[in-house]
Design a protein around this motif. Structure first.
Motif, short mmCIF file in Angstrom:
data_model
loop_
_atom_site.label_atom_id
_atom_site.label_comp_id
_atom_site.label_asym_id
_atom_site.label_seq_id
_atom_site.Cartn_x
_atom_site.Cartn_y
_atom_site.Cartn_z
N ASN A 100 0.86 -1.18 0.00
CA ASN A 100 0.00 0.00 0.00
C ASN A 100 0.90 1.23 0.00
OD1 ASN A 100 -2.51 -1.26 0.07
ND2 ASN A 100 -2.57 -1.37 2.30
N PHE A 101 0.94 1.93 -1.12
CA PHE A 101 1.70 3.18 -1.23
C PHE A 101 0.98 3.99 -2.29
CE2 PHE A 101 6.42 4.81 -1.25
CZ PHE A 101 5.98 6.04 -0.79
N TYR A 102 -0.10 4.67 -1.86
CA TYR A 102 -1.03 5.29 -2.79
C TYR A 102 -0.40 6.37 -3.65
CZ TYR A 102 -5.15 2.93 -0.85
OH TYR A 102 -6.10 2.01 -0.48
N GLU A 103 0.74 6.87 -3.25
CA GLU A 103 1.45 7.83 -4.10
C GLU A 103 1.79 7.23 -5.46
OE1 GLU A 103 2.26 9.43 0.04
OE2 GLU A 103 1.77 7.53 -0.90
N PHE A 104 1.86 5.90 -5.52
CA PHE A 104 2.18 5.22 -6.77
C PHE A 104 1.01 4.41 -7.31
CE2 PHE A 104 6.33 5.76 -4.65
CZ PHE A 104 6.99 6.46 -5.64
N ASP A 195 6.07 15.01 -4.69
CA ASP A 195 6.68 15.13 -6.02
C ASP A 195 5.77 14.43 -7.02
OD1 ASP A 195 8.21 15.15 -8.31
OD2 ASP A 195 10.07 14.54 -7.32
N PRO A 196 4.71 15.12 -7.48
CA PRO A 196 3.73 14.48 -8.37
C PRO A 196 4.32 13.94 -9.66
CG PRO A 196 2.86 16.54 -7.49
CD PRO A 196 4.31 16.49 -7.11
N GLU A 197 5.43 14.50 -10.12
CA GLU A 197 6.03 13.97 -11.35
C GLU A 197 6.58 12.57 -11.13
OE1 GLU A 197 5.70 15.30 -14.35
OE2 GLU A 197 4.41 16.68 -13.23
N GLN A 198 7.11 12.32 -9.96
CA GLN A 198 7.62 10.99 -9.64
C GLN A 198 6.54 10.09 -9.03
OE1 GLN A 198 11.80 10.17 -8.60
NE2 GLN A 198 11.66 12.10 -7.47
N MET A 199 5.60 10.70 -8.34
CA MET A 199 4.57 9.96 -7.62
C MET A 199 3.21 10.27 -8.24
SD MET A 199 6.01 10.68 -3.77
CE MET A 199 6.90 9.40 -2.90
N PRO A 200 2.79 9.50 -9.24
CA PRO A 200 1.59 9.85 -10.00
C PRO A 200 0.32 9.92 -9.18
CG PRO A 200 2.36 7.63 -10.55
CD PRO A 200 3.44 8.28 -9.75
N GLY A 201 0.27 9.18 -8.08
CA GLY A 201 -0.92 9.24 -7.22
C GLY A 201 -1.13 10.58 -6.57
N GLN A 202 -0.08 11.41 -6.54
CA GLN A 202 -0.20 12.74 -5.93
C GLN A 202 -0.75 13.78 -6.89
OE1 GLN A 202 3.80 13.55 -4.55
NE2 GLN A 202 3.45 12.54 -2.58
#
Length: 345
Positions: A100-104, A195-202
């Motif tokens: 579970n790592f919703y950033e991804f 970092d939305p560019e690296q972490m699409p969930g953000q």
């Protein structure tokens, strides 16, 4: 609050949750199993399946499909015999592919598929707030802050599944002592990289499960200084993969997994209770304390028992009773004397 070895009739004994060396499964056992897929005749069929179905199939057997371009490196550490668990270790492939790592992404396989281009160097971790010595640490500083040690902890998700993971890192207390916590402090807040560019969930709350990013968490000072609270920089003897919270994450084994915040960039010592992400999103479901408690159910999941993730995947997972404080009550129950844990869940 630390752990003490006990002496009974002159015999040195270890805590009840200690793990025997012969119970530790070698990492080699958990390597890829393409031969199993071929033996089942799934090679041609698999090519026609949707991507998310392929990921689920390979996950069951720990396949080396979708090999990670992210490189983990071996760590030098000492095994701390006082911080082990009696349970069999969860296979490496399951620890790194069931996340579970919703950033991804919000499915269990999304993090391993979407996090492999994640950059952890350069990295900065700031410790600020009510401290005598505010710190800004880079990766080298983090790795040298305290001697690295391996601790095997149970990890219990609020979704009623669990793992047993050999983490490598150092006590959170070592970091806080280096910063010097002021006497007026009551809580410690943590923040994940934004970092939305690296972490699409953000990129949007819809993509990231409704969470308002960056992800934040918190502990009381007493919880943070407890000897169990651990800053992990690795697992299974290697640096953390990105889906598991590279380069540094918190591990608080007596609490549900969402308290163990990943990819930390900021720690702030405070004189009030900080906001926490899941509590902000659904306060009737996720309390601030989030102690593992088999007598207090989540609205969607009974907490009386848990599904232990094992080598064989979902079909061979074992259901076991859940222990108060995830089995660590001897070390942490005193932190909550006089507190109604049904109200303060």
């Amino acid at each position: 609050m630390g752990f003490n070895r006990r002496f009974t009739k002159g015999i040195l004994t270890k805590p009840s949750w200690d793990i025997k060396d012969q119970q530790v499964t070698p990492e080699s056992v958990f390597n890829a199993r393409r031969s199993i897929i071929k033996a089942m005749g799934l090679g041609a069929i698999g090519a026609s399946l949707p991507g998310h179905v392929q990921a689920g199939l390979f996950d069951l057997f720990g396949s080396d499909a979708n090999q990670s371009p992210f490189v983990t490196t071996n760590l030098t550490f000492a095994k701390n015999e006082l911080y082990q668990a009696t349970d069999e270790l969860t296979p490496y492939e399951k620890v790194t592919r069931h996340n579970n790592f919703y950033e991804f992404g919000t499915s269990k396989q999304d993090p391993v598929l979407n996090a492999q281009s994640f950059k952890v160097d350069p990295w900065q971790l700031k410790i600020e707030g009510l401290v005598d010595n505010p710190l800004t640490l880079d990766l080298d500083d983090i790795m040298k802050l305290a001697p690295l040690e391996e601790r095997t902890y149970r990890l219990r998700c609020v979704e009623a599944w669990s793992m047993v993971v050999p983490w490598v890192g150092f006590p959170l207390a070592a970091l806080l002592k280096k910063a010097g916590v002021k006497s007026s402090a009551t809580h410690v807040a943590f923040e994940t990289l934004f970092d939305p560019e690296q972490m699409p969930g953000q990129k949007s709350r819809l993509m990231g499960g409704g969470i308002h990013y960056p992800y934040v968490e918190g502990l009381t000072v007493a919880e943070a200084m407890n000897d169990l609270s651990f800053m992990a920089v690795g697992l299974y003897g290697k640096t953390l993969p990105p889906q598991n919270g590279a380069p540094i994450r918190l591990v608080v084994p007596w609490k549900y997994g969402f308290k163990s915040i990943k990819s930390i960039v900021r720690i702030r010592v405070m004189d009030r209770q900080p906001p926490t992400s899941w509590n902000q999103l659904a306060p009737h479901e996720y309390g601030f304390y989030a102690n593992v408690n088999p007598r207090v159910n989540h609205p969607r999941w009974s907490q009386a028992s848990e599904r232990r993730i094992g080598e064989g995947g979902l079909f061979s997972a074992t259901r076991i009773p859940t222990l108060p404080f995830n089995g660590y009550g001897e070390q942490v129950a005193d932190l909550y004397k006089g507190l109604d844990l049904r109200v303060n869940y």
